[in-house]
Design an enzyme around this catalytic site. Structure first.
Site, short mmCIF file in Angstrom:
data_model
loop_
_atom_site.label_atom_id
_atom_site.label_comp_id
_atom_site.label_asym_id
_atom_site.label_seq_id
_atom_site.Cartn_x
_atom_site.Cartn_y
_atom_site.Cartn_z
N ARG A 296 10.49 -2.40 6.68
CA ARG A 296 9.22 -3.13 6.73
C ARG A 296 9.10 -4.01 5.50
O ARG A 296 9.10 -3.54 4.37
CB ARG A 296 8.05 -2.15 6.81
N GLU B 205 -25.93 -5.62 16.99
CA GLU B 205 -25.99 -4.26 16.45
C GLU B 205 -25.95 -3.25 17.60
O GLU B 205 -26.49 -3.49 18.68
CB GLU B 205 -27.25 -4.05 15.61
N LYS C 45 14.52 1.29 10.13
CA LYS C 45 13.46 0.27 10.12
C LYS C 45 13.21 -0.16 8.69
O LYS C 45 13.09 0.67 7.78
CB LYS C 45 12.17 0.83 10.72
#
Length: 282
Positions: A185, A35, A183
């Site tokens: 994707r 933590e 492009k």
């Protein structure tokens, strides 16, 4: 007073210098169980928390800085997120997936009065915050480290959506043409790139993007160029995970230039002046 996240100390110091503001001495610590904890000095007035969320730990640290600033007496908190992690998860791509950018934005909103973030991957991300959120454009500063002798330069964006970034860098440089790749994707990691119609033979090329993560798409794009003279790569957020820098070098890239939204060896220009202008206009 400027409060810096542990991953954003260079930019925070540059921002304090730009604004003539105090830079707090923040302490960062981790407990044996992993933590984290931060400690900040007393604050009188506005606190500007500057923290790129480059990891899940950095997200937690940002939330702690906001809470610590309020506990230390800040009457207003402005959160500057130079690089917002999870911003590319701006929709649920498959059934049952979270809109992670929205979840992160909502969490950050609970501890701040306003948010500024530099060149978010999608402007729509700003709408996920529950407090006023503004995008800051630092892309024009990427022209500064480019060689002064570029030969008939072409500034190329990796897709149509990034053409504005390429134009900003071109405008900052002063001369040159702009164009983009196509492009496609297919998933978070499966991307194909088809070459632009622009003639780059014998010309210097500057490829411009907002983020370089793994370098795979960028190196593929560079490999599609037809006989350029030299190739340079610029990006606002040089994440450069894994062997991304090696991929770009193997693709023939002369140099990579980024800003300090993510602090890497290629962070040759600072986003601080653009952030300072935005803060002063609030």
């Amino acid at each position: 007073m400027i409060l810096s996240g542990s991953a954003t100390q260079q930019l925070a110091a540059a921002l304090a210098a730009e604004l003539g503001d105090d830079l707090a001495r923040v302490e960062y610590e981790s407990f044996p169980d992993g933590e984290r904890i931060v400690r900040v000095p007393p604050i009188d007035g506005r606190a500007v928390v500057v923290a790129s969320t480059v990891s899940s730990d950095a997200h937690v640290e940002l939330l702690q800085l906001q809470d610590a600033a309020r506990e230390a007496g800040a009457d207003e908190i402005v959160t500057v997120i130079p690089y917002m992690g999870y911003a590319r998860q701006d929709e649920a791509f498959e059934p049952g997936e979270p809109v992670s950018a929205r979840a992160m934005a909502r969490a950050i909103s609970t501890g701040t009065d306003r948010v500024l973030t530099v060149c978010p991957h999608e402007q729509s991300v700003l709408g996920f915050f529950d407090v006023p959120a503004t995008g800051v454009d630092a892309s024009g500063r990427l022209a500064n480290p480019l060689p002064a002798d570029l030969a008939d330069p072409v500034f190329l964006a990796p897709d149509e959506g990034a053409v504005g970034l390429a134009q900003s860098v071109r405008d900052g440089y002063g001369v040159g043409d702009t164009d983009h790749f196509e492009k496609h994707r297919h998933s978070g990691s499966d991307v194909t790139v088809t070459p632009s119609d622009v003639d780059v033979s014998g010309r210097d090329v500057v490829v411009v993007d907002d983020i370089i993560a793994t370098g795979s798409t960028m190196s593929e794009a560079v490999g599609e160029l037809d006989d350029p003279a030299r190739v340079y790569v610029t990006c606002v957020h040089p994440l450069l995970a894994g062997n991304a820098r090696l991929k770009l070098a193997n693709a023939g890239v002369e140099a990579v230039y980024g800003t300090d939204t993510i602090e890497r060896a290629v962070s040759t220009v600072s986003a601080a002046p653009a952030v300072a202008d935005a803060l002063q206009s609030l």
